[in-house]
Each structure stands twice: as structure tokens, then as C-alpha cells.
Scaffold this active site. Structure first.
Site, PDB file in Angstrom:
ATOM      1  N   ASP A  91      28.395  38.343  44.731  1.00  0.00           N
ATOM      2  CA  ASP A  91      29.249  39.154  43.864  1.00  0.00           C
ATOM      3  C   ASP A  91      28.943  40.627  44.153  1.00  0.00           C
ATOM      4  O   ASP A  91      27.875  41.125  43.787  1.00  0.00           O
ATOM      5  CB  ASP A  91      28.976  38.862  42.388  1.00  0.00           C
ATOM      6  CG  ASP A  91      29.486  37.501  41.933  1.00  0.00           C
ATOM      7  OD1 ASP A  91      29.721  36.634  42.788  1.00  0.00           O
ATOM      8  OD2 ASP A  91      29.621  37.307  40.707  1.00  0.00           O
ATOM      9  N   LYS A 153      36.797  39.965  40.468  1.00  0.00           N
ATOM     10  CA  LYS A 153      35.994  39.804  39.251  1.00  0.00           C
ATOM     11  C   LYS A 153      36.133  41.057  38.395  1.00  0.00           C
ATOM     12  O   LYS A 153      36.120  42.176  38.919  1.00  0.00           O
ATOM     13  CB  LYS A 153      34.532  39.560  39.633  1.00  0.00           C
ATOM     14  CG  LYS A 153      33.549  39.486  38.483  1.00  0.00           C
ATOM     15  CD  LYS A 153      32.136  39.187  38.998  1.00  0.00           C
ATOM     16  CE  LYS A 153      31.075  39.334  37.916  1.00  0.00           C
ATOM     17  NZ  LYS A 153      29.709  39.078  38.424  1.00  0.00           N
ATOM     18  N   LYS A 182      37.634  35.789  38.454  1.00  0.00           N
ATOM     19  CA  LYS A 182      36.439  35.601  37.629  1.00  0.00           C
ATOM     20  C   LYS A 182      36.450  36.613  36.496  1.00  0.00           C
ATOM     21  O   LYS A 182      36.506  37.818  36.730  1.00  0.00           O
ATOM     22  CB  LYS A 182      35.166  35.750  38.462  1.00  0.00           C
ATOM     23  CG  LYS A 182      33.885  35.619  37.628  1.00  0.00           C
ATOM     24  CD  LYS A 182      32.624  35.652  38.497  1.00  0.00           C
ATOM     25  CE  LYS A 182      31.354  35.653  37.652  1.00  0.00           C
ATOM     26  NZ  LYS A 182      30.115  35.654  38.480  1.00  0.00           N
TER      27      LYS A 182
END
Length: 218
Positions: A91, A153, A182
Site C-alpha cells: 500500500d 485506496k 479499498k
């Protein structure tokens, strides 16, 4: 949607600065017990966690976290190091200053450089929605789609606010079919988790849901 299905979408997360090995170990034990998608942990614990879990669960870690303003070279090194230590998912935080300067080609190149070293492993791109305008969010949806990253995300959880329903709806309208979503930061109930999923998220970054279900079983 039952709670087990929601938990299967969770990246069970602990990224606080004071996290100890005992904290991280408990996170892993709880993730295994409740069947989350991954554990999301600081890079310094990746090797230890990978050895502890023995491939029973995927390990996710963060790059350029939480501010995103490391150089691309540093982020690439961080990524390579995390993967060598056993990370399955990455991430990364974008450089928000470049977004504000509309240097979108540089943002794209950085994501592509990190995607290249991931060599097929899952890459999620954190754009920190609470710091962006709607126009910038839409632009980042297009850049993440073009980059070949696997996920967009919402948040680090370390800024002004986390995921919102409105941002997930915006993502769902603007990302390409190859990009998953996400939602992360501030997800405090199973009801909210279910709504994020129904709006288009396929991962939830949170530790709260495991704590909630654990409290129910006491």
C-alpha cells in the site's frame, strides 16, 4: 451480508508508531481466527510476521507512509526491501504535493515504477482523499487506472479523516474495470463496512471490526 463475509474483506491493520511485537503478534492471531483478508503492518515487522504466519495469511505493508513525500527512489527501495522480506501486498502513498502542482505525469511514473518492482504482487495506491478536491480525486482515479495498480485506496488513517461513502461512490464511477477499491480509516461498525462494500469497495482497512466481533464473544 454476514459479519464473516465482511471480515473476509478486511485488511486487519496496525500501523501506530508504538506497535510492539506482542501487539503485532496478537493482530496476526486475531486475523487468523476471524479470517480476514490480510494483516497490514509496518515494514519493520514484515519478515518476522511472514515467518510467524508461515503463509497462512497474506502480509500487507505500507510504503512512503504516511505522508507520501519520499523520493521515488526511496519508495522503490522500500518496496523491494518489503518484498524481499516476504510482503505479499503493498500500500503506497502518492506524493500529494505533485498532485497539487498538477504534475500528474510524475505521479503516474512513480506508481508505475513501484508497480514494476512488485512483479505481479498486489499494489494499492493511497490518495488521501481528505486532502484532495473532487477534481483531483477524479484525476487520481484515472491515473491509478492507467498505472496498472490493482487498487485505489482512500486514506492512511493518519490525516484529517478517513473513508467516506461519497468517496467510494466517486471511485466506483471513475476507476477502470481493472481497479478495485479499498476504503480505509474511520470504519467503526459492521453496518458501515457493509455499506462501503455495497458501494463498491472490495477491501476495508481497519482494526475496529475484529475488535468489535471479539467484544461480542466475551
Amino acid at each position: 451480508m454476514d459479519k464473516e463475509n465482511i471480515l473476509s474483506c478486511v485488511d486487519h491493520t496496525m500501523l501506530v508508531q508504538t506497535a510492539t511485537w506482542n501487539d503485532i503478534k496478537k493482530l496476526c492471531d486475531d486475523a487468523l481466527f476471524y479470517g480476514t483478508a490480510t494483516v497490514c503492518i509496518p515494514p519493520s515487522y514484515v519478515k518476522q510476521v511472514k515467518e510467524y504466519l508461515k503463509d497462512k495469511m497474506k502480509v500487507c505493508t505500507v510504503i512512503g507512509f504516511p505522508n507520501g513525500y519520499n523520493t521515488t527512489e526511496v519508495k522503490v527501495f522500500e518496496t523491494k526491501n518489503a518484498l524481499e522480506n516476504g510482503a505479499d501486498e503493498i500500500d503506497m502513498v502518492i506524493n500529494l504535493g505533485l498532485v497539487k502542482e498538477q504534475k500528474y505525469d510524475e505521479v503516474l511514473r512513480e506508481i508505475q515504477e513501484i508497480k514494476k518492482v512488485c512483479k505481479g504482487r498486489t499494489l494499492k495506491v493511497i490518495i488521501e482523499t481528505c486532502l484532495l478536491t473532487e477534481e483531483e480525486k477524479i484525476k487520481m482515479c484515472r491515473i491509478v487506472t492507467k498505472s496498472g495498480a490493482n487498487f485505489i485506496k482512500t486514506s492512511t488513517g493518519f490525516s484529517k479523516s478517513g473513508a467516506t461513502f461519497e468517496d467510494i461512490e466517486l471511485f466506483a464511477r471513475n476507476v477502470g474495470k481493472n481497479v478495485k477499491i479499498k476504503a480505509a480509516g474511520g470504519i467503526n461498525s459492521f453496518e458501515d463496512g457493509e455499506k462501503f462494500i455495497n458501494l463498491g469497495a472490495s477491501r476495508l482497512g481497519t482494526s475496529r471490526l475484529v475488535k468489535l466481533i471479539g467484544d461480542e464473544k466475551i
